[in-house]
Write an enzyme that holds these catalytic residues in place. Sequence first.
Site, PDB file in Angstrom:
ATOM      1  N   CYS A  22       6.272 -11.098  -2.042  1.00 20.59           N
ATOM      2  CA  CYS A  22       6.595  -9.728  -1.603  1.00 20.59           C
ATOM      3  C   CYS A  22       5.935  -9.444  -0.244  1.00 20.59           C
ATOM      4  O   CYS A  22       4.712  -9.558  -0.098  1.00 20.59           O
ATOM      5  CB  CYS A  22       6.121  -8.725  -2.657  1.00 20.59           C
ATOM      6  SG  CYS A  22       6.213  -7.011  -2.094  1.00 20.59           S
ATOM      7  N   CYS A  78       3.273  -6.774  -0.410  1.00 22.82           N
ATOM      8  CA  CYS A  78       2.035  -7.259  -1.051  1.00 22.82           C
ATOM      9  C   CYS A  78       1.276  -8.158  -0.077  1.00 22.82           C
ATOM     10  O   CYS A  78       0.049  -8.143  -0.048  1.00 22.82           O
ATOM     11  CB  CYS A  78       2.353  -7.996  -2.349  1.00 22.82           C
ATOM     12  SG  CYS A  78       2.860  -6.874  -3.676  1.00 22.82           S
ATOM     13  N   ASP A 114       6.833   1.146  10.388  1.00 25.91           N
ATOM     14  CA  ASP A 114       7.939   0.229  10.107  1.00 25.91           C
ATOM     15  C   ASP A 114       8.087  -0.714  11.296  1.00 25.91           C
ATOM     16  O   ASP A 114       8.136  -0.268  12.443  1.00 25.91           O
ATOM     17  CB  ASP A 114       9.233   1.044   9.885  1.00 25.91           C
ATOM     18  CG  ASP A 114      10.345   0.205   9.276  1.00 25.91           C
ATOM     19  OD1 ASP A 114      10.657  -0.858   9.832  1.00 25.91           O
ATOM     20  OD2 ASP A 114      10.912   0.625   8.255  1.00 25.91           O
ATOM     21  N   HIS A 135       2.126  -3.307  -7.079  1.00 29.82           N
ATOM     22  CA  HIS A 135       3.506  -3.749  -6.878  1.00 29.82           C
ATOM     23  C   HIS A 135       4.425  -3.200  -7.969  1.00 29.82           C
ATOM     24  O   HIS A 135       4.249  -3.495  -9.145  1.00 29.82           O
ATOM     25  CB  HIS A 135       3.591  -5.283  -6.878  1.00 29.82           C
ATOM     26  CG  HIS A 135       4.995  -5.781  -6.692  1.00 29.82           C
ATOM     27  ND1 HIS A 135       5.561  -5.963  -5.451  1.00 29.82           N
ATOM     28  CD2 HIS A 135       5.959  -6.066  -7.596  1.00 29.82           C
ATOM     29  CE1 HIS A 135       6.810  -6.365  -5.599  1.00 29.82           C
ATOM     30  NE2 HIS A 135       7.083  -6.438  -6.894  1.00 29.82           N
ATOM     31  N   HIS A 169       9.645  -3.564  -3.181  1.00 27.33           N
ATOM     32  CA  HIS A 169       8.341  -2.924  -3.463  1.00 27.33           C
ATOM     33  C   HIS A 169       8.549  -1.476  -3.029  1.00 27.33           C
ATOM     34  O   HIS A 169       8.900  -1.234  -1.860  1.00 27.33           O
ATOM     35  CB  HIS A 169       7.255  -3.626  -2.622  1.00 27.33           C
ATOM     36  CG  HIS A 169       5.857  -3.119  -2.847  1.00 27.33           C
ATOM     37  ND1 HIS A 169       4.784  -3.966  -3.062  1.00 27.33           N
ATOM     38  CD2 HIS A 169       5.342  -1.862  -2.848  1.00 27.33           C
ATOM     39  CE1 HIS A 169       3.675  -3.252  -3.206  1.00 27.33           C
ATOM     40  NE2 HIS A 169       3.985  -1.973  -3.072  1.00 27.33           N
ATOM     41  N   HIS A 226       8.999   1.960  -1.509  1.00 30.34           N
ATOM     42  CA  HIS A 226       8.529   2.492  -0.222  1.00 30.34           C
ATOM     43  C   HIS A 226       9.294   3.753   0.133  1.00 30.34           C
ATOM     44  O   HIS A 226      10.513   3.809   0.020  1.00 30.34           O
ATOM     45  CB  HIS A 226       8.625   1.458   0.902  1.00 30.34           C
ATOM     46  CG  HIS A 226       9.934   0.739   0.989  1.00 30.34           C
ATOM     47  ND1 HIS A 226      10.304  -0.252   0.088  1.00 30.34           N
ATOM     48  CD2 HIS A 226      10.972   0.860   1.851  1.00 30.34           C
ATOM     49  CE1 HIS A 226      11.500  -0.708   0.407  1.00 30.34           C
ATOM     50  NE2 HIS A 226      11.945  -0.041   1.469  1.00 30.34           N
ATOM     51  N   HIS A 252      10.441   6.107   3.034  1.00 32.32           N
ATOM     52  CA  HIS A 252      10.646   6.150   4.485  1.00 32.32           C
ATOM     53  C   HIS A 252      10.348   7.571   4.980  1.00 32.32           C
ATOM     54  O   HIS A 252      10.825   8.545   4.385  1.00 32.32           O
ATOM     55  CB  HIS A 252      12.105   5.848   4.844  1.00 32.32           C
ATOM     56  CG  HIS A 252      12.559   4.454   4.537  1.00 32.32           C
ATOM     57  ND1 HIS A 252      12.699   3.477   5.500  1.00 32.32           N
ATOM     58  CD2 HIS A 252      12.943   3.861   3.379  1.00 32.32           C
ATOM     59  CE1 HIS A 252      13.143   2.354   4.954  1.00 32.32           C
ATOM     60  NE2 HIS A 252      13.308   2.563   3.661  1.00 32.32           N
TER      61      HIS A 252
HETATM   62  P1  DGP Z   1      14.596  -0.874   2.827  1.00 32.64           P
HETATM   63  O1  DGP Z   1      15.827  -1.315   3.544  1.00 32.64           O
HETATM   64  O2  DGP Z   1      14.664   0.556   2.292  1.00 32.64           O
HETATM   65  O3  DGP Z   1      14.129  -1.860   1.766  1.00 32.64           O
HETATM   66  O4  DGP Z   1      13.430  -0.813   3.928  1.00 32.64           O
HETATM   67  C1  DGP Z   1      12.594  -1.883   4.215  1.00 32.64           C
HETATM   68  C2  DGP Z   1      11.895  -1.527   5.477  1.00 32.64           C
HETATM   69  O5  DGP Z   1      10.836  -2.447   5.675  1.00 32.64           O
HETATM   70  C3  DGP Z   1      12.780  -1.622   6.715  1.00 32.64           C
HETATM   71  O6  DGP Z   1      12.831  -0.325   7.322  1.00 32.64           O
HETATM   72  C4  DGP Z   1      12.110  -2.625   7.610  1.00 32.64           C
HETATM   73  C5  DGP Z   1      10.723  -2.710   7.059  1.00 32.64           C
HETATM   74  N1  DGP Z   1      10.105  -4.011   7.164  1.00 32.64           N
HETATM   75  C6  DGP Z   1      10.631  -5.216   6.825  1.00 32.64           C
HETATM   76  N2  DGP Z   1       9.734  -6.202   7.021  1.00 32.64           N
HETATM   77  C7  DGP Z   1       8.612  -5.603   7.488  1.00 32.64           C
HETATM   78  C8  DGP Z   1       7.315  -6.099   7.865  1.00 32.64           C
HETATM   79  O7  DGP Z   1       7.005  -7.291   7.807  1.00 32.64           O
HETATM   80  N3  DGP Z   1       6.422  -5.173   8.309  1.00 32.64           N
HETATM   81  C9  DGP Z   1       6.725  -3.844   8.387  1.00 32.64           C
HETATM   82  N4  DGP Z   1       5.779  -3.028   8.851  1.00 32.64           N
HETATM   83  N5  DGP Z   1       7.926  -3.336   8.036  1.00 32.64           N
HETATM   84  C10 DGP Z   1       8.850  -4.222   7.587  1.00 32.64           C
END
Ligand code: DGP
Length: 161
Positions: A5, A8, A31, A47, A99, A101, A103
Amino acid sequence: MPSACIFCKILREELPVTIVYEDEFSLAFMDLYPMLPGHVLVIPKEHHVSIQQLSPEMRSHLLEVGAAVGQAQMQSGLKCKAQNFFINDGPDANQHVPHVHLHVLPRSGGDLHKALFSFVSRYNNVFGVAAKRRRLESIASDVKAHMPQKVVSALTSMDRA
Ligand code: DGP
């Protein structure tokens, strides 16, 4: 904590992250693929894939942290007159990272095309280009400076997820 993950891995400090807020239960960070500048994600430290697996206290805690981040975004130098708070809960709802989240997306007049473009490209599983770490750090330090002194939460160590 599942080893694969991404969030994680961030919590285990195996991946770089730009933090906006942290407490015993949650982490708020920039993000890496912001839909718009200042896009923040709030995650539980434990998690869980779906909000259905969280305790009511943890669900409300994430929203309290999101609200505090939202208030700080408004007061920062970001273009932020409003916000989208949203959770993609499950693959069919375009959840890419399994996991939970929340936004917190800063919005302002005239940004609809940009927001829609990144929203639609995510339907095709394309996050786009990663933001520059230095830019994320500069925004995060501005947002952090405007975080409320205390995030009001009813959550105690007794009632984790
Ligand atoms: P979702 O599509 O709702 O699962 O959003 C996942 C979000 O996670 C997306 O806006 C991009 C962000 N994201 C993906 N990989 C990483 C990472 O390695 N670091 C950070 N900070 N954000 C990430």
